[in-house]
Design an enzyme around this catalytic site. Sequence first.
Site, PDB file in Angstrom:
ATOM      1  N   LYS A  36      26.212  15.119  43.895  1.00 27.78           N
ATOM      2  CA  LYS A  36      26.626  13.915  44.627  1.00 27.78           C
ATOM      3  C   LYS A  36      27.964  13.405  44.093  1.00 27.78           C
ATOM      4  O   LYS A  36      28.406  13.810  43.011  1.00 27.78           O
ATOM      5  CB  LYS A  36      25.540  12.846  44.488  1.00 27.78           C
ATOM      6  CG  LYS A  36      25.299  12.404  43.042  1.00 27.78           C
ATOM      7  CD  LYS A  36      24.003  11.612  42.886  1.00 27.78           C
ATOM      8  CE  LYS A  36      23.812  11.205  41.435  1.00 27.78           C
ATOM      9  NZ  LYS A  36      22.467  10.648  41.190  1.00 27.78           N
ATOM     10  N   TYR A 264      51.804  -5.694  30.283  1.00 26.53           N
ATOM     11  CA  TYR A 264      51.349  -6.975  30.850  1.00 26.53           C
ATOM     12  C   TYR A 264      50.700  -7.845  29.771  1.00 26.53           C
ATOM     13  O   TYR A 264      49.933  -7.368  28.946  1.00 26.53           O
ATOM     14  CB  TYR A 264      50.324  -6.726  31.941  1.00 26.53           C
ATOM     15  CG  TYR A 264      50.914  -6.208  33.226  1.00 26.53           C
ATOM     16  CD1 TYR A 264      51.816  -6.970  33.962  1.00 26.53           C
ATOM     17  CD2 TYR A 264      50.559  -4.948  33.714  1.00 26.53           C
ATOM     18  CE1 TYR A 264      52.361  -6.487  35.144  1.00 26.53           C
ATOM     19  CE2 TYR A 264      51.090  -4.469  34.907  1.00 26.53           C
ATOM     20  CZ  TYR A 264      51.993  -5.255  35.616  1.00 26.53           C
ATOM     21  OH  TYR A 264      52.516  -4.777  36.786  1.00 26.53           O
TER      22      TYR A 264
HETATM   23  C1  PLP Z   1      21.888  11.317  40.048  1.00 28.90           C
HETATM   24  C2  PLP Z   1      20.480  11.746  40.083  1.00 28.90           C
HETATM   25  C3  PLP Z   1      20.037  12.827  39.296  1.00 28.90           C
HETATM   26  C4  PLP Z   1      20.891  13.476  38.232  1.00 28.90           C
HETATM   27  O1  PLP Z   1      20.809  12.740  37.035  1.00 28.90           O
HETATM   28  P1  PLP Z   1      21.597  13.171  35.696  1.00 28.90           P
HETATM   29  O2  PLP Z   1      21.231  12.125  34.708  1.00 28.90           O
HETATM   30  O3  PLP Z   1      23.036  13.167  36.042  1.00 28.90           O
HETATM   31  O4  PLP Z   1      21.113  14.535  35.325  1.00 28.90           O
HETATM   32  C5  PLP Z   1      18.739  13.270  39.496  1.00 28.90           C
HETATM   33  N1  PLP Z   1      17.905  12.669  40.390  1.00 28.90           N
HETATM   34  C6  PLP Z   1      18.302  11.613  41.135  1.00 28.90           C
HETATM   35  C7  PLP Z   1      17.340  10.983  42.083  1.00 28.90           C
HETATM   36  C8  PLP Z   1      19.590  11.110  40.999  1.00 28.90           C
HETATM   37  O5  PLP Z   1      19.964  10.041  41.725  1.00 28.90           O
END
Ligand code: PLP
Length: 370
Positions: A36, A264
């Site tokens: 994702k 800044y």
């Molecule tokens: C993002 C996500 C993962 C992956 O988790 P990591 O800690 O990056 O391994 C797995 N399951 C779900 C439902 C997620 O949203």
Amino acid sequence: MHQYSGVLQVNLTAVRKNWQLLRAHYFGADCGAVVKTNAYGLGVAPIVQSLFSEGCRTFFVANYDEGVEIRRLLPNVVDVYVLQGCAPNMEQRFIESSLTPVVISVAMFNRWFRAVSGLGARGQKVRCALKVNTGMNRLGMSLGELKALSLQEENLKQAGVEMILSHLACADEPEHPLNQQQLQAFEVAVEPLKKTLPNIRASLANSAGIFLGESWQFDVARPGIALYGGAMTLSNAPNFLPVVSLFLPVLQVRELDAGESVGYGGLFRAERKMRIAIVSGGYGDGVLRSLSCSAFGWFHQKIPLLGRISMDSCVFDITDLTEPESPAEGDLIEVIGEHCLLGDVAKQAGTISYELLTRLGDRLEKHYSE
Ligand SMILES: *Cc1c(COP(=O)(O)O)cnc(C)c1O
């Protein structure tokens, strides 16, 4: 002159090796990959292609658009799960793209069931997963709702239910009592469903969950961050390889007199004559502003970051670097990498590696190495 704000190096061999390390520690049948958010900011196309060539066939994304992108990039043999499920009236599009929604509520299940029932009988491949809330209280149906649904054998079959999953809230804290509680709740959820659908697959573990122990592993694993080198400090974990390096090019070198300030707010004030390097790359590129005044870069040695990080640039103290070691226009300063570890930089920024990676900006030139 370079046309980019910085160079992001992504080591695809390391991603593949990290996936193999996870697989080696995993007793379940299927080690998937969570890709994702543009594969945690690293660029989804090269990441999924490299994982596919390594043998990964199960991919998880957050939403429909991300799922369509995976379908475009990979052969149809892969399974693509959409973790946020299927929005109303999107059912047909999920079917057309062979995306598997992770159904997060009874209402969503009923919509999916109504939209797809009958399609299976007509030879269309219809599949969905169910998500149950075991204590994180983010997405998923309740244990009671799932139990009631578990009795509706015909509906489950028509809807193509083939996986049950849940998500751990504290997997990166092995001693946290919620891990055990969620495991028990998940077992309670899976049991009646297995009676109705003996072939259903169960999935609980994210990266850290794999290392909680065999009981947490079930049939399908969903690692994300460990693939991308952001889980180097997990206890019990193998030595995952770093994946990402970020280098920022020097735009200008200048001298500061004692008493002059930088950037800044004039937050940094020179107490002696100094030499500084202004580099391209700022919070607009994911060099988080919370790193201001405290972080380090690396050019032959550690060099302190001075003052506030701007949108497009930041400033390093190079006073202690003498010729020929001193950087000149166009030289690249490491800000994440071998000397500036991702986890350390995230900690300095007051955040986690996940956020640092997913905030890396579009202006960075991405180099993929095998
Ligand atoms: C993002 C996500 C993962 C992956 O988790 P990591 O800690 O990056 O391994 C797995 N399951 C779900 C439902 C997620 O949203």
